[in-house]
Design a protein around this motif. Structure first.
Motif: not given
Length: 439
Positions: A222-226, A435-439
């Motif tokens: 659900g999130k990406i840190a960068f 992963p895709l969110p919720g998968k």
């Protein structure tokens, strides 16, 4: 019975026993399966038959077949055999319409058929994957009132079910990659894409204001840190699935390789008080005491899905090497023993670590944490960098200049032939797999 007759009976009985023994593995086989996580790389032969389609459905049927064929190219345990090489007759999409014997003699394991019938929009389609030996359906999927926009999703769903049936893993088709795409000498943006090349989209838009690099997916997708490199300082960026990413200021000018823990916290390498160490940030995205502090630099944290293990890079012995830390005890041990080693990524189950080693150009290696055995899984021209394990721990994404410009490629933990991920024009670097969110 004479001695000669008795001898003949014994020979015939022995031949029958040998024949039965040779057939036993197939007769005892409950289901066709391949161990993708085991040593070596098993192969299955698959035929994707020509589609059965009615009038006006030829174009969508062939488009769907092409999408499925491209998906199968990412599956190194499958060898796609052209139907033209097999003499067997396929008079329809169902088992009683197929002559399986020639396919069995040609050592084909799986036969895939597609059948289009009239219906809403483009019509209805049925997809079947047969195990050739048993002539049983491995996977059967039906879709009604298909639209052209649905064709990629139909191909993905069918291939996911087939991979799940054959290997017990289907997460490849429920995953996504984040990567950095340079847009100028001092600009770079974060993009996301499905590993098959679909869903390509840009999630940052800093232009010349900064360089967004080193993306890392959260474990829930659900999130990406960068890292955001500005003109005067580094910042921590966090994208939460939509809208403009949040930007957090750190108490230093160097913010390197942020990475999510399974619990949603973020570990990052910061240069505080003239020393580089790894910190786990609090709820206000600020560092407390260092989690890893060495006599040199400490960067590039990576965690398994339990959060118990962390791999990282330290140059405390002179050159960069990969270390493994037990987060419960706080103890660390050195994994790599020689060379210049960087960019670790732990497999989700904590049994393997992939990383790069300088070999005249960087190459991707995989180490078994239980034995310490390391294996080189990429070779050839150019430099291979920033490997990242897939959520199922089987595939590895990495960036490579093997084709000239840096692009994203996918291989496996066993070193299968790399397949390039379509990422559009321009270079693509620093992949992170989630992963895709919720998968």
């Amino acid at each position: 019975m004479s001695r000669i007759q008795s001898g003949v009976v014994c020979i015939v009985a022995l031949m029958a026993a040998c024949l039965f023994a040779s057939l036993r593995p197939a007769l005892a086989q409950d289901a066709l399966a391949v161990d993708i996580h085991g040593p070596g790389q098993a192969k299955m032969n698959l035929v994707l038959s020509q589609p059965f389609a009615g009038s006006g459905q030829d174009t969508p049927s062939r488009k769907l077949q092409d999408l499925i064929n491209k998906n199968l190219a990412f599956m190194p345990f499958l060898q796609v055999v052209p139907q033209s090489q097999i003499l067997g007759q396929i008079n329809g999409p169902q088992a009683d319409q197929i002559d399986f014997k020639p396919f069995g003699l040609a050592r084909v394991d799986v036969l895939v058929t597609s059948n289009w019938t009239p219906g809403g929009n483009l019509g209805n389609v049925e997809l079947r994957a047969f195990e050739v030996y048993s002539q049983k359906v491995l996977v059967g999927k039906g879709f009604d009132s298909v639209t052209e926009a649905q064709l990629p999703d139909i191909a993905d769903r069918f291939c996911m079910e087939l991979m799940l049936k054959l290997t017990g893993q289907g997460g490849f088709f429920n995953s996504q990659l984040a990567f950095a795409k340079p847009t100028g000498p001092k600009s770079s943006e974060i993009w996301v894409v499905r590993p098959m090349g679909r869903g390509l989209s840009k999630i940052t838009s800093y232009g010349d204001l900064g360089m967004a690099i080193s993306p890392s997916w959260s474990f829930d997708g659900g999130k990406i840190a960068f890292t955001l490199i500005g003109s005067r300082s580094h910042y921590l960026g966090i994208w939460s699935g939509g809208g403009k990413p949040a930007v957090h200021t750190m108490p230093c000018t160097s913010v390197v390789s942020p990475h999510f823990l399974p619990n949603g916290q973020i570990a990052v390498a910061l240069n505080l008080r003239s020393e580089s160490a790894i910190y786990i940030l609090n709820s206000a995205f600020q560092p407390g005491a260092p989690t890893v502090k060495t006599n040199g630099i400490a960067v590039s944290p990576s965690f398994d899905k339990s959060g118990r293990l962390m791999a990282y890079v330290s140059d405390e012995v002179g050159s960069p090497n990969i270390y493994l830390r037990d987060m419960s005890s706080g103890s660390s041990r050195r994994l790599t023993k020689s060379g210049y080693n960087t960019n670790p990524s732990l497999s989700p189950d904590g049994t393997l670590v992939t990383y790069t080693k300088q070999m005249g150009g960087q190459k991707v290696f995989v180490m078994d944490l239980a034995t310490g055995a390391e294996e080189q899984v990429t070779s050839g021209p150019g430099s291979d960098e920033n490997p990242s394990f897939s959520p199922d721990g089987y595939f590895i994404a990495f960036s490579s200049t093997r084709g000239g410009q840096s692009k994203i490629y996918i291989t496996t933990r066993h070193g299968a032939t790399p397949v390039m991920v379509p990422t559009g024009d321009g270079a693509a670097r620093m992949p992170s797999w989630g992963p895709l969110p919720g998968k």
